[in-house]
Design a protein around this motif. Sequence first.
Motif, PDB file in Angstrom:
ATOM      1  N   LEU A  18      46.668  -6.578  28.708  1.00 48.61           N
ATOM      2  CA  LEU A  18      47.256  -6.058  29.867  1.00 48.61           C
ATOM      3  C   LEU A  18      47.894  -4.377  30.171  1.00 48.61           C
ATOM      4  N   VAL A  19      48.081  -4.015  30.742  1.00 48.59           N
ATOM      5  CA  VAL A  19      48.316  -2.874  31.515  1.00 48.59           C
ATOM      6  C   VAL A  19      48.477  -2.568  33.205  1.00 48.59           C
ATOM      7  N   ALA A  20      49.795  -2.971  33.943  1.00 51.19           N
ATOM      8  CA  ALA A  20      49.601  -2.884  34.975  1.00 51.19           C
ATOM      9  C   ALA A  20      49.777  -2.028  35.964  1.00 51.19           C
ATOM     10  N   TRP A  21      49.705  -1.027  37.034  1.00 50.59           N
ATOM     11  CA  TRP A  21      50.662   0.041  37.275  1.00 50.59           C
ATOM     12  C   TRP A  21      50.487  -0.297  38.549  1.00 50.59           C
ATOM     13  N   ASP A  22      51.264  -0.937  39.658  1.00 43.84           N
ATOM     14  CA  ASP A  22      51.808  -1.470  40.811  1.00 43.84           C
ATOM     15  C   ASP A  22      52.616  -1.682  41.638  1.00 43.84           C
ATOM     16  N   SER A  23      52.746  -1.709  42.906  1.00 44.07           N
ATOM     17  CA  SER A  23      53.934  -2.028  43.529  1.00 44.07           C
ATOM     18  C   SER A  23      54.275  -0.045  44.029  1.00 44.07           C
ATOM     19  N   PHE A  24      53.370   0.660  44.589  1.00 41.07           N
ATOM     20  CA  PHE A  24      53.679   2.070  44.309  1.00 41.07           C
ATOM     21  C   PHE A  24      54.742   2.590  45.602  1.00 41.07           C
ATOM     22  N   GLU A  25      54.974   3.016  44.962  1.00 45.62           N
ATOM     23  CA  GLU A  25      55.628   3.562  46.601  1.00 45.62           C
ATOM     24  C   GLU A  25      56.244   5.627  46.987  1.00 45.62           C
ATOM     25  N   GLN A  26      56.455   6.283  47.682  1.00 50.79           N
ATOM     26  CA  GLN A  26      57.156   6.956  47.424  1.00 50.79           C
ATOM     27  C   GLN A  26      58.221   7.149  48.197  1.00 50.79           C
ATOM     28  N   PRO A  27      59.293   7.158  47.615  1.00 46.09           N
ATOM     29  CA  PRO A  27      60.713   7.129  47.750  1.00 46.09           C
ATOM     30  C   PRO A  27      61.293   7.919  48.754  1.00 46.09           C
ATOM     31  N   TYR A  28      61.135   9.497  48.870  1.00 49.00           N
ATOM     32  CA  TYR A  28      61.496   9.707  50.751  1.00 49.00           C
ATOM     33  C   TYR A  28      60.972   9.199  51.452  1.00 49.00           C
ATOM     34  N   ARG A  29      60.297   8.086  51.372  1.00 43.83           N
ATOM     35  CA  ARG A  29      59.700   7.374  53.335  1.00 43.83           C
ATOM     36  C   ARG A  29      59.218   6.236  53.205  1.00 43.83           C
ATOM     37  N   THR A  30      60.132   5.785  52.676  1.00 47.32           N
ATOM     38  CA  THR A  30      60.571   4.291  52.991  1.00 47.32           C
ATOM     39  C   THR A  30      59.844   3.370  53.626  1.00 47.32           C
ATOM     40  N   ALA A  31      58.798   3.844  54.662  1.00 51.11           N
ATOM     41  CA  ALA A  31      58.317   3.203  56.515  1.00 51.11           C
ATOM     42  C   ALA A  31      57.196   2.883  55.501  1.00 51.11           C
ATOM     43  N   ARG A  32      56.459   4.135  54.353  1.00 46.91           N
ATOM     44  CA  ARG A  32      55.231   3.787  54.013  1.00 46.91           C
ATOM     45  C   ARG A  32      55.176   2.469  53.412  1.00 46.91           C
ATOM     46  N   ASP A  33      53.590   2.273  53.586  1.00 44.52           N
ATOM     47  CA  ASP A  33      53.264   1.032  53.094  1.00 44.52           C
ATOM     48  C   ASP A  33      51.807   1.243  52.178  1.00 44.52           C
ATOM     49  N   TYR A  34      52.427   1.107  50.956  1.00 44.74           N
ATOM     50  CA  TYR A  34      51.623   1.251  50.087  1.00 44.74           C
ATOM     51  C   TYR A  34      50.457   0.171  49.375  1.00 44.74           C
ATOM     52  N   THR A  35      50.771  -1.531  49.596  1.00 43.49           N
ATOM     53  CA  THR A  35      50.566  -2.734  49.190  1.00 43.49           C
ATOM     54  C   THR A  35      48.786  -2.471  49.555  1.00 43.49           C
ATOM     55  N   ALA A  36      48.504  -1.623  50.205  1.00 42.91           N
ATOM     56  CA  ALA A  36      46.564  -1.354  49.568  1.00 42.91           C
ATOM     57  C   ALA A  36      45.851  -0.702  48.583  1.00 42.91           C
ATOM     58  N   PHE A  37      47.143  -0.304  48.374  1.00 34.42           N
ATOM     59  CA  PHE A  37      47.348   0.853  46.769  1.00 34.42           C
ATOM     60  C   PHE A  37      47.280  -0.515  45.656  1.00 34.42           C
ATOM     61  N   GLY A  38      45.642   0.532  44.731  1.00 36.71           N
ATOM     62  CA  GLY A  38      46.271  -0.646  43.638  1.00 36.71           C
ATOM     63  C   GLY A  38      45.898  -2.014  44.288  1.00 36.71           C
ATOM     64  N   PRO A  39      46.138  -3.436  42.771  1.00 38.41           N
ATOM     65  CA  PRO A  39      46.463  -2.544  41.354  1.00 38.41           C
ATOM     66  C   PRO A  39      45.782  -2.356  40.515  1.00 38.41           C
TER      67      PRO A  39
END
Length: 146
Positions: free
Chosen positions: A101-122
């Motif tokens: 497998l290959v997994a993409w997870d723990s997404f982030e926009q590094p210039y907006r650290t308060a944003r929550d991407y936990t519901a995007f992906g994996p």
Amino acid sequence: MSTNEIQFDCQHYDGVHEVVPRIDGLLLTELIDTFEKSAGMRPAGNAYGGLSPQHYRFRMEDHFHGPSTNAMGPKMPVLGCSCGEWGCWPLMARITMTADLVAWDSFEQPYRTARDYTAFGPFRFDRHRYNAALRDLSTAVDSDDA
């Protein structure tokens, strides 16, 4: 466990390639725009673009296998800014590879650290199909350069 399908679209604009992942038939730029807008994030929409392999000294195939160095930390840009520069407004993800497998997870926009991407992906991909999609991408990039 079900897996997602991946392709890498490679467009050629004015001598420059732009690589945008396509997950389950949808461009990653569209998936992230929809997610950020529905989450009420601002700015959102048309903020991301593909990666341009000519601007960096690596092969896209190597890049999408995950970090070979920690130059950008443990995550890799999977999209860049709509201006074409990934340092400007990247979408970062952790890329983890196993034998199957290959997994993409723990997404982030590094210039907006308060944003929550936990519901995007994996997003999880069959390793053999993932590698085949990367080979197709390399062939597309190489044939355009010939």
